[in-house]
Design an enzyme around this catalytic site. Structure first.
Site, PDB file in Angstrom:
ATOM      1  N   ASP A  10      40.661  38.348  36.300  1.00 11.66           N
ATOM      2  CA  ASP A  10      40.225  39.818  36.350  1.00 11.66           C
ATOM      3  C   ASP A  10      38.766  39.431  37.343  1.00 11.66           C
ATOM      4  OD1 ASP A  10      38.281  38.894  34.425  1.00 11.66           O
ATOM      5  OD2 ASP A  10      39.517  39.634  32.684  1.00 11.66           O
ATOM      6  N   SER A  11      37.805  40.187  36.980  1.00 11.59           N
ATOM      7  CA  SER A  11      36.559  40.308  37.626  1.00 11.59           C
ATOM      8  C   SER A  11      35.958  39.187  37.379  1.00 11.59           C
ATOM      9  CB  SER A  11      35.823  41.520  37.513  1.00 11.59           C
ATOM     10  OG  SER A  11      35.634  41.773  36.036  1.00 11.59           O
ATOM     11  N   LEU A  12      36.150  38.404  36.259  1.00  6.16           N
ATOM     12  CA  LEU A  12      35.072  36.920  36.117  1.00  6.16           C
ATOM     13  C   LEU A  12      35.804  36.080  36.946  1.00  6.16           C
ATOM     14  CD1 LEU A  12      35.238  37.408  32.093  1.00  6.16           C
ATOM     15  CD2 LEU A  12      33.271  37.987  33.749  1.00  6.16           C
TER      16      LEU A  12
END
Lengths: 246, 246
Positions: A10-12
Site C-alpha cells: 500500500d502507501s507504505l
C-alpha cells in the site's frame, strides 16, 4: 537482464522512494545488480491488491519471475469498520486469507524468495491532528488504532510463519523505540525519514539473514569496478565480464 | 507492462538512489506509472560506458524500448591527464563523439525521448581534503578542476543541442548558487542531499517542459485511486482500469 525485485503493498510501499525511502535504499545498496519495481498502491487493502494482482503480476508474463517479492499489507485492512476510513477495513480472517492467496499467486509465478513486512504502529493523536489539518475533519476518534494495527501486524507475521516465510514485524520494532510516535512516523501512520531509514536497514538485514544468495556481495555486479579497469587494456577488461560488489 | 526509463551514467547516476537521490525522486513522482532502471557505473568515463553499451542496452532485446533515457556523463572524462585519476581522462573531442555514439545507439534501439545532464562543477580544495581523508593521498593539485569540468559540461550541452536533445547544464546551474561548493556537493564532486534534491527538481521540470506526454498527469496510472473505489462495488471499480495521477 538483471533480476527484478518487486515491492508490493500500500502507501507504505508506494512512498518507499521518498527521501531516505526503504525502497530506494535497496536500489542504492544493490546498484549494478538488480532492478526494483515498486508496486505500492496507496490506500489499498489486501482485498483490492489481491483483486488487482493478475494485472500487477500476470501469470503469463514471459521471462523469469521476480527474484524476490517483498510484501507489506495490512495498514489499511486495519482501519476500523465504524470510523472514517471504514471502506478500507478488511476483517482479520479475510486479511490473513488474502495474504496467503497473494503468496500462493507469487509462488505459482515461480517467485522463490518472499519477505513479509507487517504494518507499523499507529499514533492516534497525530492521526486526529492530521485529519483536521489536511482534510478539515474534526474526528472524535482516529480511523485506526495502535492496538488493532498490532493485531493485523501479528496476523501478517503469523501468516508468514505458517507459510515458512521470513517476516519483519514493524509494529513491534517501531513500538520498542522511545519516541517512535513522532520520530519514526510523519503523520501517525507513514514513515518519517528516520523511519524510512530504519525500515531500509531492517529489510537489508533480513535479506542478508534469510536469503544469503541475495546479498550485494553474492549477486553478479554489472561491469568491472573502475579501479580494476586498465586504462590501456580497457576493452579486454570490459570483455572479461562483471566485477565484484566492493 | 509499465514504460521503462533508463538512467545511464557514472557515479552521479549510480548514487542517484542515495537519500533524496534524483533517481529515487523520479520513482516517487511517477509511482504507479513507470519503472526506473538505474544504469550508473561509478568511475566510468564515456569511453567505457560506450564499450559496455551493447550489454547495458542490447539492440536485440525483445519488448518495447525505454520510453526515456537520461544520460549523464563527463565527470570522469574531465579528470586531468597528468594527475592522480589520469586513467579516467578522455579527450574533449572523443568525449563529444562518444556521447553522440551513445545517443545514436539509443535511437537505433528506438528510444524517442532523451535528456542529457552535464557533469556538475568541482570544488578543488574539497577534493584535496577528500583524497587525504579517504585514501591517505596528499595531492598537490586535485585530479579534476572546476574549469575543465565546465568545458566538459559545455561540450555535453553542445552535443545535446546539435542532436536536438534537451539538456540540463548542472555545472552552470550549481555554480550560480552561493555556497554550492559545500552545500550542493558532499565531497567536492558528488551531490549532497540538497544537491540531489535540486537535480531531481530540475530533471522533473525538464521532463515536463520538453516531453509533455511524460508528465505524471499525462501517463497512465495503475489502478484506480483508492478514493475512487466504492467499498461495495470494488470489483467493478478495479475492472474499470487505471486512474488518474492525483
Amino acid at each position: 537482464m538483471r533480476p527484478v525485485w518487486v515491492l508490493l503493498g500500500d502507501s507504505l510501499t508506494q512512498r518507499s522512494f521518498e527521501p531516505s525511502g526503504w525502497g530506494a535504499s535497496l536500489v542504492n545498496a544493490y546498484s549494478r545488480s538488480i532492478d526494483v519495481q515498486c508496486r505500492g498502491y496507496s490506500g489499498y487493502n489486501s482485498r483490492w491488491v489481491l483483486g488487482l494482482l493478475p494485472t500487477i503480476l500476470p501469470l503469463d508474463k514471459p521471462g523469469p519471475p521476480p527474484q524476490l517479492l517483498i510484501l507489506c499489507l495490512g495498514a489499511n485492512d486495519a482501519c476500523l469498520p465504524d470510523r472514517s476510513s471504514a471502506k478500507q477495513h478488511v476483517p482479520l480472517e479475510e486479511f490473513k486469507a488474502n495474504l496467503a492467496a497473494i503468496v500462493q499467486h507469487a509462488r505459482r509465478l515461480g517467485v522463490a524468495n518472499i519477505l513479509v513486512l507487517t504494518p507499523g504502529p499507529v499514533h492516534e493523536p497525530t492521526r486526529l491532528t492530521h485529519a483536521l489539518q489536511t482534510r478539515g475533519l474534526a474526528l472524535e476518534s482516529a480511523e485506526r488504532t495502535a492496538a488493532v494495527s498490532g493485531a493485523y501486524a501479528a496476523a501478517a507475521a503469523e501468516v508468514a510463519h505458517s507459510l515458512s516465510l521470513p517476516s519483519i514485524n514493524l509494529w513491534t520494532g517501531f513500538s520498542q523505540r522511545p519516541g517512535w510516535e513522532t520520530e519514526l512516523l510523519c503523520d501517525g501512520l507513514h514513515f518519517s525519514s528516520a523511519g524510512q531509514t530504519l525500515v531500509g536497514d531492517w529489510v537489508r538485514e533480513a535479506i542478508a539473514a534469510h536469503f544469503p544468495t541475495l546479498t550485494p556481495q553474492a549477486l553478479p555486479w554489472e561491469g568491472p569496478d573502475h579501479t580494476d579497469i586498465d586504462g590501456e587494456r580497457w576493452e579486454a577488461c570490459l570483455a572479461s565480464g562483471g566485477g565484484k560488489h566492493p
